[in-house]
Design an enzyme around this catalytic site. Structure first.
Site, PDB file in Angstrom:
ATOM      1  N   GLU A   6       7.098   4.642  11.881  1.00  0.00           N
ATOM      2  CA  GLU A   6       5.877   4.170  12.647  1.00  0.00           C
ATOM      3  C   GLU A   6       5.207   5.375  13.088  1.00  0.00           C
ATOM      4  OE1 GLU A   6       4.794   1.255  11.500  1.00  0.00           O
ATOM      5  OE2 GLU A   6       6.252  -0.213  11.674  1.00  0.00           O
ATOM      6  N   ASP A  24      -0.600   2.213   8.384  1.00  0.00           N
ATOM      7  CA  ASP A  24      -1.017   3.185   9.486  1.00  0.00           C
ATOM      8  C   ASP A  24      -0.436   4.332   8.944  1.00  0.00           C
ATOM      9  OD1 ASP A  24       2.045   2.889   9.347  1.00  0.00           O
ATOM     10  OD2 ASP A  24       2.102   1.217  10.895  1.00  0.00           O
ATOM     11  N   ASP A  80      15.749   3.649   4.273  1.00  0.00           N
ATOM     12  CA  ASP A  80      15.411   2.299   5.053  1.00  0.00           C
ATOM     13  C   ASP A  80      16.215   0.973   4.270  1.00  0.00           C
ATOM     14  OD1 ASP A  80      13.354   2.111   3.379  1.00  0.00           O
ATOM     15  OD2 ASP A  80      12.469   1.832   4.655  1.00  0.00           O
TER      16      ASP A  80
HETATM   17  C1  GLP Z   1       7.472  -0.372   3.295  1.00  0.00           C
HETATM   18  C2  GLP Z   1       8.831   0.894   3.526  1.00  0.00           C
HETATM   19  C3  GLP Z   1       7.540   1.749   2.982  1.00  0.00           C
HETATM   20  C4  GLP Z   1       6.572   2.080   1.837  1.00  0.00           C
HETATM   21  C5  GLP Z   1       5.503   0.879   2.919  1.00  0.00           C
HETATM   22  C6  GLP Z   1       4.101   0.654   1.985  1.00  0.00           C
HETATM   23  O1  GLP Z   1       6.802  -0.386   5.450  1.00  0.00           O
HETATM   24  N1  GLP Z   1       9.453   1.076   4.059  1.00  0.00           N
HETATM   25  O2  GLP Z   1       8.595   3.088   2.440  1.00  0.00           O
HETATM   26  O3  GLP Z   1       5.688   3.326   1.975  1.00  0.00           O
HETATM   27  O4  GLP Z   1       6.195  -0.465   2.448  1.00  0.00           O
HETATM   28  O5  GLP Z   1       4.536  -0.391   1.226  1.00  0.00           O
HETATM   29  P1  GLP Z   1       4.193  -0.971  -0.425  1.00  0.00           P
HETATM   30  O6  GLP Z   1       3.675   0.665  -1.317  1.00  0.00           O
HETATM   31  O7  GLP Z   1       4.377  -2.262  -0.869  1.00  0.00           O
HETATM   32  O8  GLP Z   1       2.350  -0.802   0.111  1.00  0.00           O
END
Ligand code: GLP
Length: 260
Positions: free
Chosen positions: A143, A136, A67
């Site tokens: 989302e 979430d 992304d």
């Molecule tokens: C972002 C990314 C996701 C990731 C999420 C969780 O939203 N787009 O790919 O899994 O964060 O991040 P973290 O691993 O820092 O908790």
């Protein structure tokens, strides 16, 4: 779905790195699906160490990001392209020109998303896709409410995700509202999905994704539909799993011939 419960984040990094290392050894020109966020960092750290001592090479590999924020150029330190370049591609020998991500600054977002989908297919599809999970239950930036058949497209971030990601920006207001993300359907096309989650904040979304109903309200629950998924969690992130003892027993008694 295989759930691997390990002691802590560094141990999760070793398991994730074992999967990527085995792939690169088997298939040097592998196609890797890379995730951002803090969850995959122990995996990248371990891969950097192994690459540094010459145990693995990314020289022939190709990578696709999950992304990107709409409006951020690759030179922006909060862009996912910048993140992957600095946290993995540059420290190892992954050629920058074979790191692909949606162009956050594309004038025609819809056309860019369609191009990205084609690029993944033309590369032969993703061999191993690393994933984190949002509080979430999102994967990539899908989302809650995302179609489980969705393809790469623009999404609007929830307030919670913008707050969660504010630490990479100058506060929540600086977090872009829009992103381009591989769809849930795009992610499910990868041949092996590896979700890494650590820390107590991930216990609830992990339990919902692994043991709850398959629902667009928890996009990560779509992993239950995929034939080859490895969920790597530390003890804290495994805390709400009802079948935790069974997963431990299964992993302990794995036949030696059975790979991750
Ligand atoms: C972002 C990314 C996701 C990731 C999420 C969780 O939203 N787009 O790919 O899994 O964060 O991040 P973290 O691993 O820092 O908790």
């Amino acid at each position: 779905m295989e759930v691997v419960i390990v002691a802590d984040a560094p141990a999760a990094g070793v398991v994730g790195a074992d999967i990527v290392s085995a792939l690169l050894t088997r298939t040097p020109a592998a196609v890797l699906g890379l995730a951002t966020g803090s969850s995959p960092l122990p995996v990248y750290g371990e891969l950097i160490r192994r690459s540094g001592r010459g145990a693995i090479s990314f020289a022939a590999a190709t990578a696709f990001l999950l992304d990107e924020y709409v409006g951020l150029p690759p030179s922006h330190p909060a862009s996912y392209r910048w993140f992957i370049d600095h946290e993995l591609a540059e420290p190892v020998d992954l050629p920058s020109e074979r790191v692909n991500g949606p162009d956050g600054c594309a004038a025609d977002v819809a056309a860019e998303c369609a191009r990205y989908e084609r690029a993944i297919v033309e590369a032969g599809g993703v061999d191993v896709q690393l994933l984190g999970i949002g509080a979430d239950g999102h994967i990539g930036f899908n989302e809650p409410g995302s179609s489980l058949g969705s393809r790469t497209r623009i999404k609007t971030l929830t307030e919670q995700t913008r707050r969660d990601n504010a630490r990479f920006f100058d506060g929540p207001d600086a977090v872009p509202r829009h992103v381009m993300t591989q769809g849930v359907g795009t992610i499910l096309d990868a041949r092996h999905l590896v979700l890494v989650a650590t820390g107590a904040a991930k216990a609830e979304p992990v339990a919902k994704a692994v043991e709850g109903p398959v629902t667009a309200m928890v996009p990560a629950s779509a992993l239950q539909l995929h034939p080859h998924v490895t969920v790597v969690v530390d003890e804290a992130a495994a805390a709400d799993l009802r079948l935790a003892d069974y997963y431990r027993e299964t992993f302990r008694s794995k036949p030696p011939w059975q790979q991750l």
